[in-house]
Design an enzyme around this catalytic site. Structure first.
Site, PDB file in Angstrom:
ATOM      1  N   SER A  68     -10.396  41.619   7.410  1.00 44.35           N
ATOM      2  CA  SER A  68      -9.749  41.903   6.118  1.00 44.35           C
ATOM      3  C   SER A  68     -10.652  42.650   5.132  1.00 44.35           C
ATOM      4  CB  SER A  68      -9.243  40.619   5.476  1.00 44.35           C
ATOM      5  OG  SER A  68     -10.320  39.791   5.105  1.00 44.35           O
ATOM      6  N   HIS A 108     -13.513  38.015   0.052  1.00 47.49           N
ATOM      7  CA  HIS A 108     -12.720  39.137  -0.457  1.00 47.49           C
ATOM      8  C   HIS A 108     -13.325  39.674  -1.753  1.00 47.49           C
ATOM      9  CE1 HIS A 108      -8.710  38.277   1.837  1.00 47.49           C
ATOM     10  NE2 HIS A 108      -9.643  38.780   2.602  1.00 47.49           N
ATOM     11  N   ASP A 134      -4.397  38.486  -2.966  1.00 47.91           N
ATOM     12  CA  ASP A 134      -4.511  37.203  -2.252  1.00 47.91           C
ATOM     13  C   ASP A 134      -3.630  36.086  -2.806  1.00 47.91           C
ATOM     14  OD1 ASP A 134      -6.354  38.316  -0.571  1.00 47.91           O
ATOM     15  OD2 ASP A 134      -8.102  37.506  -1.611  1.00 47.91           O
TER      16      ASP A 134
END
Length: 192
Positions: A68, A108, A134
């Protein structure tokens, strides 16, 4: 010339007979081996706890488990984290955070930050390789993360070093095979 199956010949042991080796040791040697093992384990724990204190992070080293965050980080990259509470969280920063109800932290990038006058900070994250933010990963009803959710901030990385960890988690038989090979190596090294 003596054949391998002939009477009176003795083939050397393979080095994998751990219990036989343990039975051959006297008590002093056995205690010494147990103490050596305990020293290795306690040293590793002390180093880990020292890293926790130095970095301010409950997990100073983590492995990236998904794609990701590509191209910034790839699956298997080893990240080094810090988490000093006085450092403000800013947009663009890569954070590792935990979400209530999930055991595994997520790596992230912070894409939005809301800072109030009283110092409270809320922020939104997104994986570089993901299409959406998210919010779907957060617990139900949660739209923003807070500083308490942060495990650490990425400060450096080693590419693909964590693949060993991923392989051992994905293929448990590999883990046991690796342990057996390491044990055999130690025993063979000790005999020579």
């Amino acid at each position: 010339m003596v054949r391998a199956g002939a009477v009176g010949t003795h083939l050397p042991t393979s080095g994998l007979d751990i219990f036989g080796d343990l039975r051959k040791m006297n008590k002093r040697q056995l205690y010494y081996q147990v103490l050596n093992f305990a020293m290795i384990v306690s040293s590793a724990l002390m180093i880990w706890k020292g890293l926790i204190v130095l970095t301010g992070s409950e997990s100073p080293i983590v492995v990236v488990l998904s794609g990701s965050m590509e191209p910034a980080f790839h699956r298997g990259d080893l990240l080094f984290l810090t988490n000093f509470r006085e450092d403000p969280i800013r947009a663009g920063e890569i954070v590792v955070f935990k979400v209530e109800g999930r055991d595994i932290p997520i790596v992230h990038r912070v894409i939005k930050v809301h800072e109030k006058d009283n110092g409270d900070i809320k922020f939104l994250t997104k994986g570089d390789n993901n299409e959406v933010d998210d919010r779907g990963l957060y617990k139900e009803g949660q739209n923003w993360l807070e500083k308490k959710d942060v495990v650490g901030r990425a400060r450096g990385f080693l590419p693909y070093v964590g693949m060993v960890t991923i392989i051992m988690n994905d293929y448990p038989k590999f883990k046991y095979a690796l342990l057996a090979v390491m044990g055999a190596y130690v025993l063979l090294k000790r005999e020579s």
